[in-house]
Every structure is written in structure tokens, then in C-alpha cells.
Design a protein around this motif. Structure first.
Motif, PDB file in Angstrom:
ATOM      1  N   SER A  37       0.830  -1.208   0.000  1.00 56.23           N
ATOM      2  CA  SER A  37       0.000   0.000   0.000  1.00 56.23           C
ATOM      3  C   SER A  37       0.862   1.256   0.000  1.00 56.23           C
ATOM      4  O   SER A  37       0.415   2.315  -0.391  1.00 56.23           O
ATOM      5  CB  SER A  37      -0.951   0.001   1.192  1.00 56.23           C
ATOM      6  OG  SER A  37      -0.217  -0.022   2.387  1.00 56.23           O
ATOM      7  N   HIS A  83      -3.166   1.928  -8.254  1.00 58.91           N
ATOM      8  CA  HIS A  83      -3.979   1.681  -7.055  1.00 58.91           C
ATOM      9  C   HIS A  83      -3.265   0.622  -6.207  1.00 58.91           C
ATOM     10  O   HIS A  83      -3.615  -0.562  -6.271  1.00 58.91           O
ATOM     11  CB  HIS A  83      -5.381   1.198  -7.444  1.00 58.91           C
ATOM     12  CG  HIS A  83      -6.088   2.109  -8.391  1.00 58.91           C
ATOM     13  ND1 HIS A  83      -6.272   1.812  -9.728  1.00 58.91           N
ATOM     14  CD2 HIS A  83      -6.636   3.327  -8.203  1.00 58.91           C
ATOM     15  CE1 HIS A  83      -6.906   2.806 -10.311  1.00 58.91           C
ATOM     16  NE2 HIS A  83      -7.137   3.734  -9.409  1.00 58.91           N
ATOM     17  N   ALA A 111      -5.049  -2.184  -4.355  1.00 54.50           N
ATOM     18  CA  ALA A 111      -5.881  -3.072  -5.173  1.00 54.50           C
ATOM     19  C   ALA A 111      -5.097  -3.731  -6.308  1.00 54.50           C
ATOM     20  O   ALA A 111      -5.682  -4.298  -7.214  1.00 54.50           O
ATOM     21  CB  ALA A 111      -7.047  -2.283  -5.758  1.00 54.50           C
ATOM     22  N   THR A 112      -3.757  -3.670  -6.244  1.00 50.46           N
ATOM     23  CA  THR A 112      -2.934  -4.230  -7.314  1.00 50.46           C
ATOM     24  C   THR A 112      -2.246  -5.500  -6.844  1.00 50.46           C
ATOM     25  O   THR A 112      -1.691  -5.546  -5.748  1.00 50.46           O
ATOM     26  CB  THR A 112      -1.883  -3.197  -7.782  1.00 50.46           C
ATOM     27  OG1 THR A 112      -2.576  -2.051  -8.282  1.00 50.46           O
ATOM     28  CG2 THR A 112      -1.016  -3.764  -8.887  1.00 50.46           C
ATOM     29  N   ASP A 172      -5.238  -5.033 -11.546  1.00 51.06           N
ATOM     30  CA  ASP A 172      -5.811  -3.964 -10.735  1.00 51.06           C
ATOM     31  C   ASP A 172      -7.288  -4.243 -10.499  1.00 51.06           C
ATOM     32  O   ASP A 172      -8.079  -4.278 -11.443  1.00 51.06           O
ATOM     33  CB  ASP A 172      -5.616  -2.630 -11.470  1.00 51.06           C
ATOM     34  CG  ASP A 172      -5.892  -1.421 -10.597  1.00 51.06           C
ATOM     35  OD1 ASP A 172      -6.737  -1.525  -9.680  1.00 51.06           O
ATOM     36  OD2 ASP A 172      -5.285  -0.371 -10.862  1.00 51.06           O
ATOM     37  N   ARG A 173      -7.651  -4.433  -9.253  1.00 51.52           N
ATOM     38  CA  ARG A 173      -9.048  -4.702  -8.905  1.00 51.52           C
ATOM     39  C   ARG A 173      -9.864  -3.418  -8.754  1.00 51.52           C
ATOM     40  O   ARG A 173     -11.084  -3.481  -8.619  1.00 51.52           O
ATOM     41  CB  ARG A 173      -9.126  -5.511  -7.610  1.00 51.52           C
ATOM     42  CG  ARG A 173      -8.505  -6.902  -7.798  1.00 51.52           C
ATOM     43  CD  ARG A 173      -8.921  -7.844  -6.740  1.00 51.52           C
ATOM     44  NE  ARG A 173     -10.306  -8.247  -6.981  1.00 51.52           N
ATOM     45  CZ  ARG A 173     -11.019  -8.974  -6.140  1.00 51.52           C
ATOM     46  NH1 ARG A 173     -10.513  -9.345  -4.992  1.00 51.52           N
ATOM     47  NH2 ARG A 173     -12.257  -9.292  -6.420  1.00 51.52           N
ATOM     48  N   ALA A 174      -9.215  -2.249  -8.784  1.00 45.80           N
ATOM     49  CA  ALA A 174      -9.937  -0.979  -8.640  1.00 45.80           C
ATOM     50  C   ALA A 174     -10.502  -0.495  -9.969  1.00 45.80           C
ATOM     51  O   ALA A 174     -11.316   0.417  -9.985  1.00 45.80           O
ATOM     52  CB  ALA A 174      -9.015   0.079  -8.047  1.00 45.80           C
ATOM     53  N   ILE A 175     -10.089  -1.088 -11.068  1.00 41.02           N
ATOM     54  CA  ILE A 175     -10.600  -0.706 -12.387  1.00 41.02           C
ATOM     55  C   ILE A 175     -11.906  -1.454 -12.632  1.00 41.02           C
ATOM     56  O   ILE A 175     -11.976  -2.669 -12.429  1.00 41.02           O
ATOM     57  CB  ILE A 175      -9.582  -1.041 -13.496  1.00 41.02           C
ATOM     58  CG1 ILE A 175      -8.303  -0.239 -13.296  1.00 41.02           C
ATOM     59  CG2 ILE A 175     -10.173  -0.784 -14.882  1.00 41.02           C
ATOM     60  CD1 ILE A 175      -7.171  -0.632 -14.238  1.00 41.02           C
ATOM     61  N   THR A 176     -12.932  -0.742 -13.060  1.00 42.47           N
ATOM     62  CA  THR A 176     -14.195  -1.394 -13.400  1.00 42.47           C
ATOM     63  C   THR A 176     -14.021  -2.141 -14.723  1.00 42.47           C
ATOM     64  O   THR A 176     -13.734  -1.527 -15.748  1.00 42.47           O
ATOM     65  CB  THR A 176     -15.323  -0.352 -13.537  1.00 42.47           C
ATOM     66  OG1 THR A 176     -15.441   0.357 -12.294  1.00 42.47           O
ATOM     67  CG2 THR A 176     -16.645  -1.014 -13.890  1.00 42.47           C
ATOM     68  N   GLY A 218     -10.242  -9.164 -11.799  1.00 43.66           N
ATOM     69  CA  GLY A 218      -9.512  -7.910 -11.920  1.00 43.66           C
ATOM     70  C   GLY A 218      -9.102  -7.662 -13.362  1.00 43.66           C
ATOM     71  O   GLY A 218      -9.212  -8.536 -14.217  1.00 43.66           O
ATOM     72  N   ARG A 238      -3.518  -4.616 -15.974  1.00 39.53           N
ATOM     73  CA  ARG A 238      -3.061  -3.261 -16.277  1.00 39.53           C
ATOM     74  C   ARG A 238      -1.789  -3.283 -17.121  1.00 39.53           C
ATOM     75  O   ARG A 238      -1.606  -2.466 -17.995  1.00 39.53           O
ATOM     76  CB  ARG A 238      -2.818  -2.497 -14.985  1.00 39.53           C
ATOM     77  CG  ARG A 238      -2.414  -1.068 -15.235  1.00 39.53           C
ATOM     78  CD  ARG A 238      -2.641  -0.230 -14.001  1.00 39.53           C
ATOM     79  NE  ARG A 238      -2.335   1.131 -14.285  1.00 39.53           N
ATOM     80  CZ  ARG A 238      -3.115   1.966 -14.974  1.00 39.53           C
ATOM     81  NH1 ARG A 238      -4.259   1.573 -15.443  1.00 39.53           N
ATOM     82  NH2 ARG A 238      -2.736   3.199 -15.194  1.00 39.53           N
TER      83      ARG A 238
END
Length: 147
Positions: A12, A54, A57-58, A82-86, A136, A139
């Protein structure tokens, strides 16, 4: 078939590790005889900053198999997921298909959602017919060359 192996999560607070960075592109043909050190003095690039948008979330996955080579994803590569990308159709994704993680390109054909390989030897996986979950979005991919 290509599958993936979980390597680890991005920190993080990834440490800053700036490395020298040339401000000129590298050509794959004849590039002349300029000094290799001419244009990078004082410049640096932090790979964490460049590739991890992110951190919380990576995740890093290792690739096995050959089904995604058309998308320049080869066995032994590392993927930053990346789990933060929709996720949306057109993305290369990590998906959970009937309990197994795999990397595929998500395509939509009419009402059908398909997880597709880059090789015709592997048929598309219709998401409408099997238990699937997009885990995910890939990226970037990275390869380490043998030296």
C-alpha cells in the motif's frame, strides 16, 4: 490454455526506487552513435509510480500456458492486475471460471459475453453458460529476459 499463479499484492506504500531514465526512445534499427549516457543525466523513473496506480488493489500474477500469446502475454510473464478498475468488454482480465483463475480477453457478441484466448486452438468460454467472475483487470505485463 493460459493460467495464472498469484505472486503477491502490491504494497500500500511501495518504496520509491528511482532508476536512471533516458529521455530518448530506443530504436529497434540503426540508431547512430550517440553516447549512451548523453541524455539521462539527472532523470529518473519510479516503476511503482509508473505501473501501480492503485497500490491497495494491485496484485502480481505469474503466467503459465500459451493461449494469450497473440496479446503479447507469454508463459513466464508477470501481470499487474488492478481490482480498482471497473472491468468492461475489451479488457484483458483475470477471471475465476468454475473455481480456477485464468487470464482472457473479455468480449461481447450480442447478448453473449465471452472470455477469449488469442489462439483459435482454445474455444471462447461463454460467461452466460458457466460460473464466472471477473476478478480484476490486467493493467500491464512484464517479462524478464534471460541474460
Amino acid at each position: 490454455m493460459s493460467s495464472i499463479t498469484f505472486i503477491g499484492a502490491a504494497s500500500s506504500e511501495p518504496p520509491r526506487r528511482a532508476i536512471p531514465c533516458a529521455d530518448v526512445p530506443v530504436r529497434a534499427g540503426i540508431a547512430g552513435f550517440a553516447s549512451p549516457a548523453e541524455d539521462y543525466a539527472g532523470r529518473s523513473l519510479d516503476l511503482n509510480e509508473r505501473y501501480i496506480k492503485h497500490p491497495a488493489a494491485t496484485f502480481v500474477f505469474g503466467v503459465t500456458g500459451d493461449s494469450m500469446e497473440a496479446y503479447r502475454i507469454h508463459e513466464g510473464d508477470y501481470l499487474l492486475v488492478d481490482r480498482a478498475i471497473t472491468p468492461r468488454p475489451g479488457h484483458i482480465v483475470v477471471a475465476l471460471v468454475e473455481g480456477e483463475l485464468t487470464v482472457k480477453k473479455w468480449l461481447q457478441r450480442g447478448r453473449w459475453h465471452l472470455l477469449c484466448s488469442g489462439d483459435d486452438r482454445y474455444p471462447p468460454i461463454p460467461m452466460n453458460d458457466v460460473e464466472t467472475q471477473i476478478w480484476g483487470v490486467v493493467r500491464s505485463g512484464h517479462i524478464e529476459f534471460p541474460i
